[in-house]
Design an enzyme around this catalytic site. Structure first.
Site, mmCIF file in Angstrom:
data_model
loop_
_atom_site.group_PDB
_atom_site.id
_atom_site.type_symbol
_atom_site.label_atom_id
_atom_site.label_comp_id
_atom_site.label_asym_id
_atom_site.label_seq_id
_atom_site.Cartn_x
_atom_site.Cartn_y
_atom_site.Cartn_z
ATOM 1 N N ASP A 34 0.758 -1.219 0.009
ATOM 2 C CA ASP A 34 -0.013 0.194 -0.037
ATOM 3 C C ASP A 34 0.887 1.343 0.051
ATOM 4 O O ASP A 34 2.002 1.227 0.707
ATOM 5 C CB ASP A 34 -0.853 0.081 1.261
ATOM 6 C CG ASP A 34 -1.584 1.272 1.370
ATOM 7 O OD1 ASP A 34 -2.741 1.484 0.516
ATOM 8 O OD2 ASP A 34 -1.465 1.984 2.396
ATOM 9 N N GLU B 99 1.166 -0.473 -5.070
ATOM 10 C CA GLU B 99 0.072 0.749 -5.276
ATOM 11 C C GLU B 99 1.144 1.860 -5.494
ATOM 12 O O GLU B 99 1.399 2.553 -4.333
ATOM 13 C CB GLU B 99 -0.847 0.868 -4.329
ATOM 14 C CG GLU B 99 -1.789 1.943 -4.739
ATOM 15 C CD GLU B 99 -2.411 2.766 -3.480
ATOM 16 O OE1 GLU B 99 -3.451 3.200 -3.447
ATOM 17 O OE2 GLU B 99 -1.794 2.456 -2.410
#
Length: 716
Positions: free
Chosen positions: A399, A452
């Site tokens: 993330d 990401e």
């Protein structure tokens, strides 16, 4: 016996001794074994040697310090203590040898122990034939650390730990067992009492709002069966169903399904829908439901919201039984500042940067890991390896990578600290990400990792040895933003934004991309994917069908957040189940049927997946028909005959006799038409097949349905 209390004794009594073993427990003195024990609530204590010899231990201080002596050689003994009207036999934790070896301490100090989870935390074990739990925690700047829990009535004076090299505190607690709740009671470097801390390495934790850690015997966890070996191969189909476990379905109104209840339904649904992988939003323990798991306090503990670690193993096993790969969202970029968590763990900035310009996220109010500290990097890399080994996870999606790579990420001009070269790149975070990927792929070559990363950072998915960050894949955020922007416009205006569809192919093969329609796109006022579609009701659904078909025909692996596969109308709400009742209405069931068939086509046609990340797998055929909002391209596989022609029409008009050149003469079969009545469309198409026209160059004359995409493959 007469005992003169020394400064060392008072240091133990006052909880400021770094090594209570130096005073408590057995010590050879004058041909006797002097035994000292700290039992604050005991009224009387005896030491009972292994051969039955006994010694009365005199209370030498009102705080519960007892002392006496046994014959020489009696280093194995028990304490017989009276608490009120009850007498119990206790093992003395201070008579046992060290837990960590010198080699353990060397690796810990070097930051190269890949199996940190075998050393730190709480581990049930037998030491010298006595069952108990070994506790080890890092707190180099603490003055004193005690382990408190069910086994000592949460009394911090009962089990004071000893510090070993590099600031690792340890203690074997006889009688403690799996299932016990515990925390660490820490006194800071200046004698200040800190909030009791959860174990950073805990394998389970209490359900929020409680915060204690729970002892788990990792050696007894069932090992999930493996997923298919080549499921993550670059040339294999990868279609990911992104799931928040707490809101996929609920029972009895608004109760969560447990891991085991999810195992009964979710894997079968994912398989039925044709997805190859499932990706869980973070499952690591976290205190705040509204963070969706992205603010974890227990990186090694599957959240107790849905059950135990054993239950989580059962869920993974159920997916693997269906041939589905399991990916986890992993959050090594930041952590919350809850008092029981990692922040200010030993009274100093241990896991985070001390300087808030480096150590705090302004947007999220969270703390940033200090990647320049070997202990922190070792903690994080070991955590990644832990999930892959202990739970058989098939990959990790990292993330917020952009927030890790840039020192000035979302900061004002005067609110950040440059690197040693004066730049904004976080050199230590880069080194961490490279080490993470290198160690993951070295130990687990068949898993994958995904980033990401929302900027144009180069070579995110290139191997570390070639100068890249080493990820297996990168989320294609640019594709997602451009195409959602395009499809949300009225068709009459789309010709002015034709380039938003074309532009993505300029960089589509610069990385190994995943095309993400993730949870982030259906929250915070963005509306659901269906909610973004323009036009009347028929056009909205047709637009969505065309967009999904375009996505599955576009180069790159696929990711779709739960609910999007059937056209969820509402934005996602983590406190509610998806609106499954919508499937009672044909138009939503049609969307679901289309996604199921797109997944089937994507998996079974090599042209749609074999060269997803290779420019030889794609060829534009029509790019200049902006006035009609039409695009055409060819997808290719390894075999020269593996071809799939795709025509996408993003206007509400039907186009007859639309000419497209193809590489092979003969019959081309209509493999899928998103305008089929089966999916709720108008059923305009080519009657299932079309033949090339006579001429020097093979060419098809097609009927192009409105707001739709069609897939055609050559007949053998």
């Amino acid at each position: 016996m007469t005992v003169q209390l020394t400064d060392e004794a008072y240091a133990v009594l006052e909880g400021r001794h770094a090594d209570p073993f130096h005073y408590l427990g057995p010590h050879s003195e004058d041909n006797r074994v002097v035994v000292r024990a700290l039992l604050p609530d005991a009224t009387a204590v005896e030491a009972v040697g292994e051969h039955g010899e006994t010694a009365h231990l005199e209370r030498v201080h009102e705080s519960g310090l007892f002392a006496g002596s046994l014959p020489n050689g009696s280093h194995r003994y028990q304490l017989r203590a009276r608490f009120g009207d009850t007498t119990v036999d206790l093992e003395d934790p201070y008579r046992f040898p060290p837990i960590l070896t010198d080699f353990d301490l060397y690796l810990l100090g070097e930051g190269t122990d890949q199996r940190l989870y075998d050393k730190l935390g709480a581990h049930p074990m037998a030491l010298e034939g006595v069952n108990g739990v070994a506790f080890v925690v890092l707190a180099p700047n603490a003055r004193r650390v005690s382990v408190v829990g069910d086994f000592n009535f949460w009394n911090p004076r009962r089990h004071q730990m000893r510090v070993r090299g590099n600031g690792y505190w340890e203690l074997f607690v006889p009688g403690a067992a799996a299932g016990d709740h515990y925390k660490f009671d820490v006194v800071g470097p200046h004698g200040e009492q800190l909030p009791q801390k959860s174990d950073p390495m805990a394998f389970a934790a209490e359900l929020r709002p409680k915060t204690a850690s729970i002892v788990v015997d990792q050696t007894r966890l069932p090992q999930p069966r493996p997923a298919p070996a080549q499921i993550n191969a670059l040339g294999a189909p990868m279609s990911i169903y992104e799931v928040h476990l707490g809101s996929w379905r609920r029972k009895d109104g608004e109760q969560w399904l447990s891991y085991r209840e999810l195992a009964e339904t979710l894997p079968a649904y994912v398989r039925e829908m044709g997805f190859t992988h499932v990706e869980f939003l973070p499952v690591s323990e976290h205190p705040f439901d509204g963070s969706w798991g992205y603010q974890p306090t227990g990186l090694y503990a599957p959240t107790s919201r849905f059950g135990t670690p054993e239950d989580f193993c059962a869920l993974i096993d159920a997916f693997h039984a269906q041939g589905i790969g399991v990916l986890l969202d992993w959050v090594p970029g930041h952590f919350p500042d809850d008092p029981h968590g990692l922040g200010h763990f030993d009274g100093t900035a241990l896991y985070e940067h001390a300087n808030p310009l480096q150590g705090r996220h302004l947007d999220w109010g969270t703390l940033i890991y200090n990647y320049g500290r070997t202990e922190v990097v070792n903690f994080l890399v070991s955590n990644a390896l832990f999930w892959l080994e202990r739970y058989g996870i098939d990959g990790l999606r990292v993330d917020a990578v952009a927030s890790m790579l840039y020192l000035d990420y979302s900061r004002p001009a005067d609110g950040w600290v440059p690197n040693k070269f004066g730049g904004r790149e976080n050199i230590e975070a880069i080194d961490f990400l490279r080490r993470f990927n290198a160690e993951v792929f070295a130990k687990f070559p068949h898993v994958t990792t995904a980033a990401e990363e929302s900027t144009a950072w180069p070579q995110v998915s290139r191997p570390v040895e070639f100068g890249g960050l080493g990820f297996g894949y990168k989320w294609n955020m640019g594709w997602m933003h451009d195409t959602l922007n395009y499809i949300s416009k009225d068709p009459i205006h789309r010709k002015f934004h034709h380039g938003q569809i074309l532009f993505g192919l300029h960089y589509a093969f610069s990385e190994n991309f995943i095309l993400p329609l993730s949870h982030d796109e259906v929250v915070h006022g963005k509306r659901s994917i269906l909610g973004r579609m323009p036009g009347d009701e028929w056009q909205r659904f047709a637009n969505l069908r065309a967009y999904y078909a375009f996505m599955f025909a576009h180069p790159g692996k696929k990711l779709m957040f739960m609910g999007s596969e059937f056209g969820q109308e509402r934005e996602w709400n983590h406190d509610r189940s998806l609106d499954w009742h919508l499937l009672d209405t044909p138009k939503y069931a049609g969307i679901q049927a289309l996604v199921r068939d797109l997944n089937r086509l994507y998996r079974t046609l090599p042209a749609l997946h074999q060269l997803d990340c290779d420019p030889f797998g794609f060829e534009w055929l029509v790019t200049d028909d902006a006035d009609r909002n039409v695009f055409a391209w060819m997808r290719k596989g390894d075999d020269p005959r593996a071809r799939c022609l795709v025509i996408a029409n993003f206007s509400p008009n039907v186009y007859e006799d639309y000419r497209v050149r193809v590489p092979f003469p003969g019959r081309w079969r209509e493999a899928l038409n998103s305008d089929s009545a089966v999916y709720g469309g108008s059923n305009v198409g080519n009657a299932g097949e079309v033949h090339t026209l006579d001429g020097l160059v093979p060419e098809l004359s097609l009927t192009i349905p409105p707001l739709a995409a069609i897939f055609l493959t050559p007949e053998d």
